[in-house]
Design an enzyme around this catalytic site. Structure first.
Site, PDB file in Angstrom:
ATOM      1  N   GLY A   1      -5.254   1.634   3.741  1.00 24.85           N
ATOM      2  CA  GLY A   1      -6.198   1.696   2.640  1.00 24.85           C
ATOM      3  C   GLY A   1      -6.289   0.451   1.781  1.00 24.85           C
ATOM      4  CG  ASP A   2      -4.895  -2.785  -1.112  1.00 24.51           C
ATOM      5  OD1 ASP A   2      -5.823  -3.587  -0.841  1.00 24.51           O
ATOM      6  OD2 ASP A   2      -4.123  -2.959  -2.074  1.00 24.51           O
ATOM      7  CG  LEU A   3      -3.458  -3.745   6.632  1.00 21.79           C
ATOM      8  CD1 LEU A   3      -2.036  -3.832   6.111  1.00 21.79           C
ATOM      9  CD2 LEU A   3      -3.510  -2.935   7.918  1.00 21.79           C
TER      10      LEU A   3
ATOM     11  CG  ASN B   1      -0.535  -4.611  -0.023  1.00 24.36           C
ATOM     12  OD1 ASN B   1       0.293  -5.033  -0.820  1.00 24.36           O
ATOM     13  ND2 ASN B   1      -1.661  -4.026  -0.409  1.00 24.36           N
TER      14      ASN B   1
END
Length: 337
Positions: A225-227, A231
């Site tokens: 979801g926030d790759l 991260n």
């Protein structure tokens, strides 16, 4: 759970190192060796925690601390999302240990997981994309729908993870939520507002409805979801094998994940796209793939515009992409596409 309350190392001060609530959740920790500052962001601080187990072995944990209601919900979401990823692909994220509120500071909250010393750079694409494809392929939405059981956060931006049967409906709802928060934080933008009706009435149906029309179906996939590169970390210098962390997960169209790879700032090159799709083919209709990716990237640019409202470049990129897509698809969705 530890068999006894851990003691601090003889060379460490005994006040304020670790909250009793944290001590209570560290597995079989009998002695705290050290607690060190390990960086911070605008919405959280991090510490490295070294402990000794009852058998004399040592373990290191990563602990994040945030304040207030949103800090609590963000760390809860991170724990739940990491737990979901760990259940499916345990070698692709740090093992989550616990989250909760501190006893000594009730308005402060913690999340703790296994610690890694990361090596600079982006993980090697072959193994990284294979694991990501396994995450997307082997997950099963508990509701059979798109969404997540709790709110997850992209930075300090809460996502609306309300369950929807349709991916188009989920994406539409989530994007409206992001836009609402952007306006609350940065104020209205006339140029953006003028483009939004066509985005929601024309572009989103045109690009997402065909995925679930004419017998086609999307199986919800658990996404990080926030790759972006910040991260994902390399944990093995020899193989450049990596893991992901700090997720903002929900069950989605698997290609949504790759929207965050489109902006060059996030350092996932074309090779990562190609390697990923060697494991999971592009969804049909394939001819819409690049514009779907642009639509998904649009949401991530709007995330950035909301998180960093003083950096106007993120909003400019979003507006330019909306304008391009609305000009390309002025008629919206036409049945039987």
């Amino acid at each position: 759970m530890p068999s006894a309350v851990p003691e601090y190392g003889d060379d460490q001060p005994k006040d304020g190192l670790l909250d009793p609530t944290v001590l209570a959740v560290l597995p079989d920790a009998t002695r705290v060796l050290a607690v060190q500052y390990h960086g911070e962001s605008a919405w959280a601080k991090a510490k490295r925690v070294d402990v000794e187990h009852s058998d004399g072995s040592e373990e290191t944990y990563f602990m994040k601390i945030s304040l207030g209601h949103h800090g609590r919900e963000a760390l809860k979401g991170e724990f739940e999302a990491t737990s979901a990823i760990y259940t499916i692909t345990p070698d692709f994220c740090p093992k989550p240990i616990a989250w909760g509120s501190l006893k000594w500071q009730p308005d402060a909250h913690f999340y703790i997981c296994k610690f890694y010393d990361f090596i600079e750079g982006v993980p090697e694409p072959e193994s990284f994309c294979k694991k990501l494809a396994e995450l997307h392929s082997n997950s099963t939405s508990p509701e059979g729908k798109f969404g997540f059981p709790c709110t997850t956060y992209n930075g300090d931006l809460p996502q609306d993870n309300t369950w929807f049967e349709s991916w188009e409906a989920f994406f539409d709802n989530g994007l409206r939520h992001v836009l609402k928060l952007r306006e609350e934080r940065a104020g209205p933008n006339a140029e953006l507002d003028e483009l939004l009706p066509a985005l929601f009435d024309k572009v989103i149906p045109r690009l997402l409805r065909p995925l679930e029309s004419n017998g086609r179906k999307i199986v919800p996939a658990l996404v990080h979801g926030d790759l972006w590169c910040g991260n994902a970390g390399i944990i093995d210098e020899t193989t450049e094998e990596g893991i992901v962390y700090d997720p903002a997960s929900f069950w989605a169209h698997n290609e949504y994940e790759l929207g965050n790879w489109r902006p060059a700032r996030n350092q996932f090159t074309r090779r990562y796209f190609e390697t990923y799709h060697s494991h999971i083919p592009k969804s049909q209709p394939e001819e819409d793939y690049d514009d779907r990716n642009a639509l998904y990237a649009l949401r991530f640019n709007l995330h950035a515009a909301t998180l960093f409202p003083k950096q106007e470049s993120f909003l400019v990129m979003a507006i330019d992409e909306i304008r391009r897509l609305t000009e390309k698809f002025p008629d919206g969705y036409v049945a039987n596409e």
